[in-house]
Structure formats: C-alpha cells, structure tokens
Write an enzyme that holds these catalytic residues in place. Sequence first.
Site, PDB file in Angstrom:
ATOM      1  N   ASP A   1     -18.668 -12.494   1.853  1.00  0.00           N
ATOM      2  CA  ASP A   1     -17.469 -13.325   1.988  1.00  0.00           C
ATOM      3  C   ASP A   1     -17.349 -14.226   0.767  1.00  0.00           C
ATOM      4  OD1 ASP A   1     -15.581 -15.457   2.868  1.00  0.00           O
ATOM      5  OD2 ASP A   1     -15.724 -14.393   4.788  1.00  0.00           O
TER       6      ASP A   1
ATOM      7  N   LEU B   1     -15.725 -16.942   0.698  1.00  0.00           N
ATOM      8  CA  LEU B   1     -15.525 -18.326   1.156  1.00  0.00           C
ATOM      9  C   LEU B   1     -14.289 -18.930   0.505  1.00  0.00           C
ATOM     10  CD1 LEU B   1     -19.205 -19.671   1.388  1.00  0.00           C
ATOM     11  CD2 LEU B   1     -17.795 -18.660   3.187  1.00  0.00           C
TER      12      LEU B   1
ATOM     13  N   ILE C   1     -14.957  -9.276  -2.858  1.00  0.00           N
ATOM     14  CA  ILE C   1     -14.895  -7.813  -2.693  1.00  0.00           C
ATOM     15  C   ILE C   1     -14.297  -7.137  -3.925  1.00  0.00           C
ATOM     16  CG2 ILE C   1     -14.885  -7.768  -0.161  1.00  0.00           C
ATOM     17  CD1 ILE C   1     -11.793  -7.327  -0.332  1.00  0.00           C
TER      18      ILE C   1
ATOM     19  N   THR D   1      -3.391  -4.289  10.484  1.00  0.00           N
ATOM     20  CA  THR D   1      -2.474  -5.049  11.328  1.00  0.00           C
ATOM     21  C   THR D   1      -1.299  -4.193  11.792  1.00  0.00           C
ATOM     22  OG1 THR D   1      -0.816  -6.811  11.165  1.00  0.00           O
ATOM     23  CG2 THR D   1      -1.514  -5.860   9.123  1.00  0.00           C
ATOM     24  N   ASP D   2      -0.679  -4.615  12.894  1.00  0.00           N
ATOM     25  CA  ASP D   2       0.544  -3.931  13.344  1.00  0.00           C
ATOM     26  C   ASP D   2       1.736  -4.268  12.444  1.00  0.00           C
ATOM     27  OD1 ASP D   2       0.899  -6.580  14.123  1.00  0.00           O
ATOM     28  OD2 ASP D   2       1.450  -6.129  16.201  1.00  0.00           O
ATOM     29  N   GLU D   3       1.565  -5.287  11.580  1.00  0.00           N
ATOM     30  CA  GLU D   3       2.700  -5.701  10.740  1.00  0.00           C
ATOM     31  C   GLU D   3       3.094  -4.633   9.725  1.00  0.00           C
ATOM     32  OE1 GLU D   3       2.754  -9.769   9.480  1.00  0.00           O
ATOM     33  OE2 GLU D   3       1.340 -10.370  11.042  1.00  0.00           O
TER      34      GLU D   3
ATOM     35  N   TYR E   1       2.348  -9.808   2.483  1.00  0.00           N
ATOM     36  CA  TYR E   1       1.113  -9.595   3.254  1.00  0.00           C
ATOM     37  C   TYR E   1       1.085  -8.192   3.863  1.00  0.00           C
ATOM     38  CZ  TYR E   1      -1.944  -9.585   7.361  1.00  0.00           C
ATOM     39  OH  TYR E   1      -2.874  -9.231   8.322  1.00  0.00           O
TER      40      TYR E   1
ATOM     41  N   LYS F   1      -1.321  -4.896   3.068  1.00  0.00           N
ATOM     42  CA  LYS F   1      -2.157  -4.244   4.089  1.00  0.00           C
ATOM     43  C   LYS F   1      -1.771  -2.765   4.217  1.00  0.00           C
ATOM     44  CE  LYS F   1      -4.901  -5.811   6.444  1.00  0.00           C
ATOM     45  NZ  LYS F   1      -6.376  -6.052   6.262  1.00  0.00           N
TER      46      LYS F   1
ATOM     47  N   ASP G   1      14.448 -20.536   9.668  1.00  0.00           N
ATOM     48  CA  ASP G   1      13.571 -19.366   9.769  1.00  0.00           C
ATOM     49  C   ASP G   1      12.995 -19.006   8.412  1.00  0.00           C
ATOM     50  OD1 ASP G   1      12.265 -17.468  11.184  1.00  0.00           O
ATOM     51  OD2 ASP G   1      14.054 -16.367  11.825  1.00  0.00           O
TER      52      ASP G   1
ATOM     53  N   HIS H   1      11.559 -12.778   8.433  1.00  0.00           N
ATOM     54  CA  HIS H   1      10.748 -12.991   9.640  1.00  0.00           C
ATOM     55  C   HIS H   1      10.964 -11.841  10.632  1.00  0.00           C
ATOM     56  CE1 HIS H   1       9.307 -16.253  12.721  1.00  0.00           C
ATOM     57  NE2 HIS H   1       8.457 -15.265  12.571  1.00  0.00           N
TER      58      HIS H   1
HETATM   59  N1  LIG Z   1      -5.585 -12.670  12.690  1.00  0.00           N
HETATM   60  C1  LIG Z   1      -4.881 -11.702  13.234  1.00  0.00           C
HETATM   61  O1  LIG Z   1      -4.120 -11.940  14.183  1.00  0.00           O
HETATM   62  C2  LIG Z   1      -5.010 -10.283  12.737  1.00  0.00           C
HETATM   63  C3  LIG Z   1      -4.386  -9.258  13.445  1.00  0.00           C
HETATM   64  C4  LIG Z   1      -4.541  -7.937  12.997  1.00  0.00           C
HETATM   65  C5  LIG Z   1      -5.296  -7.673  11.877  1.00  0.00           C
HETATM   66  N2  LIG Z   1      -5.872  -8.705  11.190  1.00  0.00           N
HETATM   67  C6  LIG Z   1      -6.697  -8.369  10.000  1.00  0.00           C
HETATM   68  O2  LIG Z   1      -8.029  -8.724  10.321  1.00  0.00           O
HETATM   69  C7  LIG Z   1      -8.704  -9.156   9.135  1.00  0.00           C
HETATM   70  C8  LIG Z   1      -9.319 -10.516   9.373  1.00  0.00           C
HETATM   71  O3  LIG Z   1      -8.275 -11.442   9.705  1.00  0.00           O
HETATM   72  P1  LIG Z   1      -8.615 -12.975   9.971  1.00  0.00           P
HETATM   73  O4  LIG Z   1      -7.504 -13.517  10.801  1.00  0.00           O
HETATM   74  O5  LIG Z   1     -10.011 -13.123  10.432  1.00  0.00           O
HETATM   75  O6  LIG Z   1      -8.479 -13.557   8.492  1.00  0.00           O
HETATM   76  P2  LIG Z   1      -9.005 -14.939   7.896  1.00  0.00           P
HETATM   77  O7  LIG Z   1      -7.998 -15.353   6.887  1.00  0.00           O
HETATM   78  O8  LIG Z   1      -9.355 -15.891   8.996  1.00  0.00           O
HETATM   79  O9  LIG Z   1     -10.376 -14.557   7.184  1.00  0.00           O
HETATM   80  C9  LIG Z   1     -10.417 -13.796   6.004  1.00  0.00           C
HETATM   81  C10 LIG Z   1     -11.845 -13.881   5.443  1.00  0.00           C
HETATM   82  O10 LIG Z   1     -11.895 -13.057   4.266  1.00  0.00           O
HETATM   83  C11 LIG Z   1     -12.526 -13.783   3.233  1.00  0.00           C
HETATM   84  N3  LIG Z   1     -12.000 -13.317   1.938  1.00  0.00           N
HETATM   85  C12 LIG Z   1     -10.735 -13.456   1.467  1.00  0.00           C
HETATM   86  N4  LIG Z   1     -10.643 -12.920   0.246  1.00  0.00           N
HETATM   87  C13 LIG Z   1     -11.859 -12.398  -0.050  1.00  0.00           C
HETATM   88  C14 LIG Z   1     -12.389 -11.698  -1.168  1.00  0.00           C
HETATM   89  N5  LIG Z   1     -11.625 -11.426  -2.249  1.00  0.00           N
HETATM   90  N6  LIG Z   1     -13.683 -11.304  -1.132  1.00  0.00           N
HETATM   91  C15 LIG Z   1     -14.465 -11.576  -0.054  1.00  0.00           C
HETATM   92  N7  LIG Z   1     -14.017 -12.259   1.016  1.00  0.00           N
HETATM   93  C16 LIG Z   1     -12.731 -12.656   1.018  1.00  0.00           C
HETATM   94  C17 LIG Z   1     -12.186 -15.247   3.500  1.00  0.00           C
HETATM   95  O11 LIG Z   1     -13.101 -16.135   2.869  1.00  0.00           O
HETATM   96  C18 LIG Z   1     -12.251 -15.291   5.016  1.00  0.00           C
HETATM   97  O12 LIG Z   1     -13.569 -15.553   5.452  1.00  0.00           O
HETATM   98  C19 LIG Z   1      -7.663  -9.137   8.013  1.00  0.00           C
HETATM   99  O13 LIG Z   1      -7.856  -7.968   7.259  1.00  0.00           O
HETATM  100  C20 LIG Z   1      -6.332  -9.115   8.737  1.00  0.00           C
HETATM  101  O14 LIG Z   1      -5.363  -8.417   7.991  1.00  0.00           O
HETATM  102  C21 LIG Z   1      -5.761  -9.999  11.594  1.00  0.00           C
END
Ligand SMILES: NC(=O)c1ccc[n+]([C@@H]2O[C@H](COP(=O)([O-])OP(=O)(O)OC[C@H]3O[C@@H](n4cnc5c(N)ncnc54)[C@H](O)[C@@H]3O)[C@@H](O)[C@H]2O)c1
Length: 358
Positions: free
Chosen positions: A37, A39, A64, A137-139, A162, A166, A294, A298
């Site tokens: 991560d 962070l 990453i 994501t479903d988006e 976003y 994805k 809005d 959206h």
């Molecule tokens: N939150 C939702 O409702 C939801 C729904 C469907 C899918 N998702 C997907 O699930 C995944 C996690 O979502 P989340 O809500 O936990 O996100 P989040 O924003 O809470 O967490 C993202 C994490 O990724 C880390 N990160 C960001 N860029 C990085 C990089 N370049 N290298 C390493 N680490 C990095 C951040 O430090 C953080 O810890 C995402 O891929 C998101 O698209 C989320």
Amino acid sequence: MPGNKCVLVTGACGFIGSNFVKMADQLVPGARIVCLDKLTYAGNLENLAGFEDGDNFRFVKGDICDDVLVNKLFGEEAIDTVIHFAAESHVDRSIDGPAEFVRTNIMGTFNLLEAARKSWLDGKRDPATCCFVHVSTDEVYGSLGDTGYFTETTPYDPRSPYSASKASSDHLVNAYFHTYGLPAIITNCSNNYGPYQFPEKLIPLVTLNALDGKDLPVYGDGMNVRDWLFVEDHCTAISECLKKGVNGEGYNIGGNNERTNIEIVEKICDLVDELAPPLPSGESRRSLITFVTDRPGHDKRYAIDATKTRTEIGWEPQMDFGPGMKLTVKWYLDNSGWVANVRDGSYKEYYEKMYGGR
Ligand SMILES: NC(=O)c1ccc[n+]([C@@H]2O[C@H](COP(=O)([O-])OP(=O)(O)OC[C@H]3O[C@@H](n4cnc5c(N)ncnc54)[C@H](O)[C@@H]3O)[C@@H](O)[C@H]2O)c1
C-alpha cells in the site's frame, strides 16, 4: 483452485482492503498475507493495527506503479494469489484531478499484471495454482434508468474518469487472460458500507457532519439510487469467487438493496439522533439536510444482478441493511480517535513509529 499460500493484497490499508485482511484467517486460512500500500490520503496503517510482520504477515509501503518494487516483491515472496484493491476510488476527486486515476488504476494494474505474468507463466510454476483477482466496480456499466439491472454481459459505458479508469483496468485483466493465459477473475461490486471508510464518502461523511451539527449537502434531488452492500459481505464474495470462480470470468456482487441517496441520509440522521446526544437546537438531524447542485455526469441509478455469483459461486450476503447501518454509524461515533487521525493525517506519525527507518 489456487494454492492461496501467499496472497498479495494491494490497497490493504484502505476501506475494503483492511476489512479483507482482518477477515483473512477465515477467508484464506493459513495463507501468508503480503500487503502493498502506498499509504495515500485514503490508506491508513492504523486500519491494520495489531498486525505485525512475521510468518503470516508482511506490510510493504510502496506504489503499485513502481515496477522495480513490485517485481522484487514477486521475487522475494512465493505469491500465488493477488487480491487487487489498490486504486484511487473517489469519483469527485477523479473529476477534479483525473491524472492520478489514470496512473494508479490503469498503469498500476498493468504493472501488477506484468509482474504476475513474469512470475506465474515462466514455466517454473503451475498457473493452475495461481489467481489474480481484480476488484472492480459496477460503475463500469454506466447508469441505469428506473428499471433493469447490470449483468456480467451489460456493455461497459463508464461516465466518470474514475469509472473509465476502472473499466480500462478490467479490459487489461481480460486481455492478459485471453492473450497470455494469465489466471484471473474480475469482480464488479456495488457500493460498500461499513467501518474504516475514509470520511469523504457518503455514509461516514454524513454521519460525522450530522454528529457535529454541520450541513448535510445532498446532490441534486437526492433521488440517485445505489445498491448498498456491507463490506464484509463483499470480502466474503471475493474469497468465494477466488475459490470457486472460473478464470477469465467476471462476477457481479451486490446486495439487492437499492436505496436513494436521500433515504440513506435520512436513515443516518435518525440513527445519529438515536445514538448521540441531541443537537443544541433540539431539532432532528434531518433539519441539517441541504440540496446542492448536482455533480457533472452523476449516474442516476446502479443496480446489480448478482444471480451468477449467487448460483455459480453459492455466495449470499449475510448482513441486513438495518443492522448493518446501525453497526456502521455506531462504529464512526465510537471511534473518534480514528476519525481525528484520518482527518488530520496524523496516522503518518503512527507509521513512523511502527515502520520508521524502513
Ligand atoms: N468502496 C466501494 O464502495 C467500492 C465498490 C466496488 C469496488 N470498489 C473497488 O474496491 C477497491 C478498494 O476500494 P476502497 O473503497 O477500499 O478504496 P480506498 O480509497 O478506501 O483505498 C484504496 C487503497 O489503495 C491505496 N493506494 C492508492 N493508490 C495506490 C498506489 N498507487 N499504490 C499502492 N497503493 C495505493 C491507498 O493508500 C488505499 O489504502 C478499489 O479498487 C475500488 O475501485 C470499491
């Protein structure tokens, strides 16, 4: 079925990633968990408090997109499974600054796929024991009208930077499966709620503003619809897809739990009224709701048809919306120290204390 002996969890300090790691004992029993991560503002090491480097766990702070680091990690660890959560995840931020979304979500995923390809398809390893789970994501499917559902065959139609980033990463994962035979599956999930979500997202933001008696801005007329799923149910679905999913397939994950945004906000107001001291004015927190212009593009409605995941994988969500929301709102009210730390970023001191000098 993958070996699951060593699981790389990217984005492990974010909302869903940290919930997954906390459940890892039951989701991937006996596996060594390697967390990567960067962070960013959304990643908080405190979310993994109690985990220490040892036989079954390792935390690595890193990006990453850093190919040297990621390849080194695949060399040092016998990674046979990747659960890829790391992403920039906030739609509003993607509208203000899309570049970081393109970098992390597309280039970062590409970089991980390359590292997995080199490590798993080099002839020395049986790819049947490996799996790259791409958490999406479903988006990516765009926006629905008042009827219909997203299925795994719904054409992609992303509308925000976003969701476009994805969608792009989903296509790369599919390409690596078809072109190179990389063992991979994609999960597309609806909106999650639960503990440890960064308080810029709707549910923690509204909870904390309601607690403080601040305005509760709602986009447009508040009638946008999302399908809400408790975060632990998402994590269980991911691990079940890992165990029973077919490489090259996508699996939709959703709670069959559609709510308008205004319904969510009113529910939170009522829960905060119930669980916290009353406002000085004596008014209900619903009086704090204001409607604001809005946001561009959206999406009107998201709704997942998770029939394939329910029937082929055998997954069912366990948490009902009422108790799940109460648990979630109470968690943010009870964890004021966590809230203060993520809001002012002082958890970075915690990182220095835990991992300083590395
Ligand atoms: N939150 C939702 O409702 C939801 C729904 C469907 C899918 N998702 C997907 O699930 C995944 C996690 O979502 P989340 O809500 O936990 O996100 P989040 O924003 O809470 O967490 C993202 C994490 O990724 C880390 N990160 C960001 N860029 C990085 C990089 N370049 N290298 C390493 N680490 C990095 C951040 O430090 C953080 O810890 C995402 O891929 C998101 O698209 C989320």
